[in-house]
Design a protein around this motif. Structure first.
Motif, PDB file in Angstrom:
ATOM      1  N   ASN A  76       0.506  42.614  24.552  1.00 42.85           N
ATOM      2  CA  ASN A  76      -0.034  41.770  23.479  1.00 42.85           C
ATOM      3  C   ASN A  76       0.161  42.412  22.110  1.00 42.85           C
ATOM      4  OD1 ASN A  76      -0.879  39.775  25.255  1.00 42.85           O
ATOM      5  ND2 ASN A  76      -2.905  40.659  25.494  1.00 42.85           N
ATOM      6  N   LEU A  77      -0.075  43.722  22.016  1.00 41.33           N
ATOM      7  CA  LEU A  77       0.122  44.409  20.740  1.00 41.33           C
ATOM      8  C   LEU A  77       1.613  44.577  20.450  1.00 41.33           C
ATOM      9  CD1 LEU A  77      -2.724  47.071  20.564  1.00 41.33           C
ATOM     10  CD2 LEU A  77      -2.737  44.650  19.962  1.00 41.33           C
ATOM     11  N   ALA A  78       2.417  44.789  21.478  1.00 41.25           N
ATOM     12  CA  ALA A  78       3.866  44.859  21.275  1.00 41.25           C
ATOM     13  C   ALA A  78       4.397  43.526  20.741  1.00 41.25           C
ATOM     14  CB  ALA A  78       4.567  45.242  22.568  1.00 41.25           C
ATOM     15  N   ALA A  79       3.798  42.421  21.184  1.00 42.00           N
ATOM     16  CA  ALA A  79       4.213  41.101  20.688  1.00 42.00           C
ATOM     17  C   ALA A  79       3.916  40.961  19.190  1.00 42.00           C
ATOM     18  CB  ALA A  79       3.508  39.999  21.478  1.00 42.00           C
ATOM     19  N   ILE A  80       2.847  41.581  18.724  1.00 40.42           N
ATOM     20  CA  ILE A  80       2.556  41.575  17.283  1.00 40.42           C
ATOM     21  C   ILE A  80       3.659  42.332  16.542  1.00 40.42           C
ATOM     22  CG2 ILE A  80       0.971  42.366  15.474  1.00 40.42           C
ATOM     23  CD1 ILE A  80      -1.316  42.001  17.552  1.00 40.42           C
ATOM     24  N   ALA A  81       4.028  43.506  17.053  1.00 37.78           N
ATOM     25  CA  ALA A  81       5.099  44.287  16.430  1.00 37.78           C
ATOM     26  C   ALA A  81       6.404  43.487  16.407  1.00 37.78           C
ATOM     27  CB  ALA A  81       5.288  45.602  17.174  1.00 37.78           C
ATOM     28  N   GLU A  82       6.688  42.799  17.496  1.00 39.78           N
ATOM     29  CA  GLU A  82       7.914  41.996  17.581  1.00 39.78           C
ATOM     30  C   GLU A  82       7.881  40.846  16.580  1.00 39.78           C
ATOM     31  OE1 GLU A  82      10.553  40.169  21.182  1.00 39.78           O
ATOM     32  OE2 GLU A  82       8.408  39.713  21.233  1.00 39.78           O
ATOM     33  N   SER A  83       6.792  40.095  16.544  1.00 41.43           N
ATOM     34  CA  SER A  83       6.720  38.924  15.669  1.00 41.43           C
ATOM     35  C   SER A  83       6.696  39.305  14.193  1.00 41.43           C
ATOM     36  CB  SER A  83       5.497  38.060  16.014  1.00 41.43           C
ATOM     37  OG  SER A  83       4.302  38.719  15.638  1.00 41.43           O
ATOM     38  N   ARG A  84       6.175  40.470  13.868  1.00 43.84           N
ATOM     39  CA  ARG A  84       6.104  40.920  12.468  1.00 43.84           C
ATOM     40  C   ARG A  84       7.339  41.707  12.052  1.00 43.84           C
ATOM     41  NH1 ARG A  84       2.525  43.740  10.188  1.00 43.84           N
ATOM     42  NH2 ARG A  84       3.063  42.602   8.316  1.00 43.84           N
ATOM     43  N   LYS A  85       8.308  41.821  12.976  1.00 44.04           N
ATOM     44  CA  LYS A  85       9.572  42.513  12.699  1.00 44.04           C
ATOM     45  C   LYS A  85       9.363  43.959  12.255  1.00 44.04           C
ATOM     46  CE  LYS A  85      12.176  38.345  11.619  1.00 44.04           C
ATOM     47  NZ  LYS A  85      11.222  37.337  11.916  1.00 44.04           N
ATOM     48  N   LEU A  86       8.442  44.640  12.947  1.00 43.14           N
ATOM     49  CA  LEU A  86       8.282  46.069  12.706  1.00 43.14           C
ATOM     50  C   LEU A  86       9.459  46.781  13.371  1.00 43.14           C
ATOM     51  CD1 LEU A  86       4.446  46.506  13.256  1.00 43.14           C
ATOM     52  CD2 LEU A  86       5.695  46.002  11.148  1.00 43.14           C
ATOM     53  N   GLN A  87       9.891  47.906  12.806  1.00 39.38           N
ATOM     54  CA  GLN A  87      11.042  48.616  13.336  1.00 39.38           C
ATOM     55  C   GLN A  87      10.738  49.300  14.661  1.00 39.38           C
ATOM     56  OE1 GLN A  87      14.397  49.032  12.381  1.00 39.38           O
ATOM     57  NE2 GLN A  87      13.814  47.122  11.380  1.00 39.38           N
ATOM     58  N   GLY A  88       9.545  49.871  14.776  1.00 39.40           N
ATOM     59  CA  GLY A  88       9.204  50.572  16.001  1.00 39.40           C
ATOM     60  C   GLY A  88       7.776  51.055  15.996  1.00 39.40           C
ATOM     61  N   VAL A  89       7.340  51.551  17.156  1.00 39.49           N
ATOM     62  CA  VAL A  89       6.013  52.130  17.322  1.00 39.49           C
ATOM     63  C   VAL A  89       6.180  53.400  18.144  1.00 39.49           C
ATOM     64  CG1 VAL A  89       3.662  51.798  18.177  1.00 39.49           C
ATOM     65  CG2 VAL A  89       4.954  49.820  17.331  1.00 39.49           C
ATOM     66  N   ILE A  90       5.593  54.494  17.657  1.00 42.84           N
ATOM     67  CA  ILE A  90       5.621  55.770  18.363  1.00 42.84           C
ATOM     68  C   ILE A  90       4.186  56.117  18.715  1.00 42.84           C
ATOM     69  CG2 ILE A  90       6.183  58.224  18.205  1.00 42.84           C
ATOM     70  CD1 ILE A  90       8.333  57.388  16.098  1.00 42.84           C
ATOM     71  N   VAL A  91       3.906  56.333  19.998  1.00 48.47           N
ATOM     72  CA  VAL A  91       2.545  56.567  20.469  1.00 48.47           C
ATOM     73  C   VAL A  91       2.440  57.945  21.113  1.00 48.47           C
ATOM     74  CG1 VAL A  91       0.679  55.733  21.952  1.00 48.47           C
ATOM     75  CG2 VAL A  91       2.256  54.088  20.910  1.00 48.47           C
ATOM     76  N   PHE A  92       1.615  58.798  20.516  1.00 46.47           N
ATOM     77  CA  PHE A  92       1.290  60.081  21.137  1.00 46.47           C
ATOM     78  C   PHE A  92       0.131  59.817  22.079  1.00 46.47           C
ATOM     79  CE2 PHE A  92      -0.734  64.476  20.692  1.00 46.47           C
ATOM     80  CZ  PHE A  92       0.060  65.019  21.675  1.00 46.47           C
ATOM     81  N   GLY A  93       0.489  59.257  23.235  1.00 46.96           N
ATOM     82  CA  GLY A  93      -0.466  58.808  24.239  1.00 46.96           C
ATOM     83  C   GLY A  93       0.250  57.848  25.168  1.00 46.96           C
ATOM     84  N   CYS A  94      -0.511  56.926  25.746  1.00 49.44           N
ATOM     85  CA  CYS A  94       0.024  56.020  26.765  1.00 49.44           C
ATOM     86  C   CYS A  94       0.115  54.578  26.291  1.00 49.44           C
ATOM     87  CB  CYS A  94      -0.861  56.063  28.006  1.00 49.44           C
ATOM     88  SG  CYS A  94      -0.870  57.653  28.840  1.00 49.44           S
ATOM     89  N   ILE A  95       1.001  53.844  26.963  1.00 44.87           N
ATOM     90  CA  ILE A  95       1.086  52.390  26.813  1.00 44.87           C
ATOM     91  C   ILE A  95       0.944  51.776  28.199  1.00 44.87           C
ATOM     92  CG2 ILE A  95       2.508  52.521  24.740  1.00 44.87           C
ATOM     93  CD1 ILE A  95       4.357  51.364  27.678  1.00 44.87           C
ATOM     94  N   ARG A  96       0.759  50.455  28.228  1.00 41.78           N
ATOM     95  CA  ARG A  96       0.732  49.745  29.509  1.00 41.78           C
ATOM     96  C   ARG A  96       1.554  48.468  29.374  1.00 41.78           C
ATOM     97  NH1 ARG A  96      -5.114  47.246  30.823  1.00 41.78           N
ATOM     98  NH2 ARG A  96      -4.940  45.362  29.576  1.00 41.78           N
ATOM     99  N   ASP A  97       1.708  47.732  30.454  1.00 37.51           N
ATOM    100  CA  ASP A  97       2.538  46.525  30.478  1.00 37.51           C
ATOM    101  C   ASP A  97       3.989  46.871  30.152  1.00 37.51           C
ATOM    102  OD1 ASP A  97       0.166  44.959  30.894  1.00 37.51           O
ATOM    103  OD2 ASP A  97      -0.181  44.964  28.733  1.00 37.51           O
ATOM    104  N   SER A  98       4.458  48.013  30.628  1.00 35.77           N
ATOM    105  CA  SER A  98       5.797  48.480  30.284  1.00 35.77           C
ATOM    106  C   SER A  98       6.894  47.528  30.771  1.00 35.77           C
ATOM    107  CB  SER A  98       6.035  49.888  30.821  1.00 35.77           C
ATOM    108  OG  SER A  98       5.922  49.924  32.224  1.00 35.77           O
TER     109      SER A  98
END
Length: 162
Positions: A76-98
């Motif tokens: 869901n948060l990745a979809a926000i990054a996609e729709s807002r045309k952000l270049q990328g996200v770097i997480v010092f931690g974990c993600i889910r829904d990979s």
């Protein structure tokens, strides 16, 4: 050659290499842009807010303290990054829904995956300098990433010389 290899060949003295500790998620492998930061611990409220607020073309750097106990970003948060045309996200931690993220037109780097969602208290700091992966991540600095690594520079580089 890839973007980061070419940058290192020309601008070696101007770049710092992040420790190679991140896994790549999403369809986009290469990205670069100005850094915006958020510092949280097992709480992703400010991650979502930052994804909604930072300018198009930016890279969100999430200092999650390296926690492996829950995910700070999901589809869901990745979809926000996609729709807002952000270049990328770097997480010092974990993600889910990979699996879902890998089908999206995003570029996400994270240390690991974890199916447990984060808490929702809204605690943390936004646009502060953070340090992880043996580099300093400062708001306004630039990050360049591809399959070979992640580079940080104080200023935008002239890529027309590559």
């Amino acid at each position: 050659m890839g973007l980061t290899a070419d940058i290192c060949d020309i601008y070696r003295e101007k770049v710092t290499l992040a420790d190679p500790m991140f896994k790549s998620f999403g369809k986009k492998q290469t990205f670069y842009g100005p850094i915006h930061t958020v510092k949280v611990f097992e709480d992703n409220v400010l991650v979502k807010k930052s994804l909604e607020d930072i300018p198009e073309g930016s890279v969100l750097v999430v200092d999650g303290g390296g926690s492996m106990r829950c995910a700070l970003l999901g589809d869901n948060l990745a979809a926000i990054a996609e729709s807002r045309k952000l270049q990328g996200v770097i997480v010092f931690g974990c993600i889910r829904d990979s699996g879902e993220m890998n089908d999206m037109n995003v570029s996400i780097r994270a240390v690991a995956t974890n199916p447990i969602k984060s808490i929702k208290k809204g605690e943390g700091e936004v646009n502060v300098p953070v340090r992880f992966a043996n580099v300093d991540w400062k708001p306004g600095s630039w990050v360049y990433a591809d399959e070979d690594g992640i580079l940080i520079t104080e200023d935008m580089l002239d890529l027309s010389v590559l």
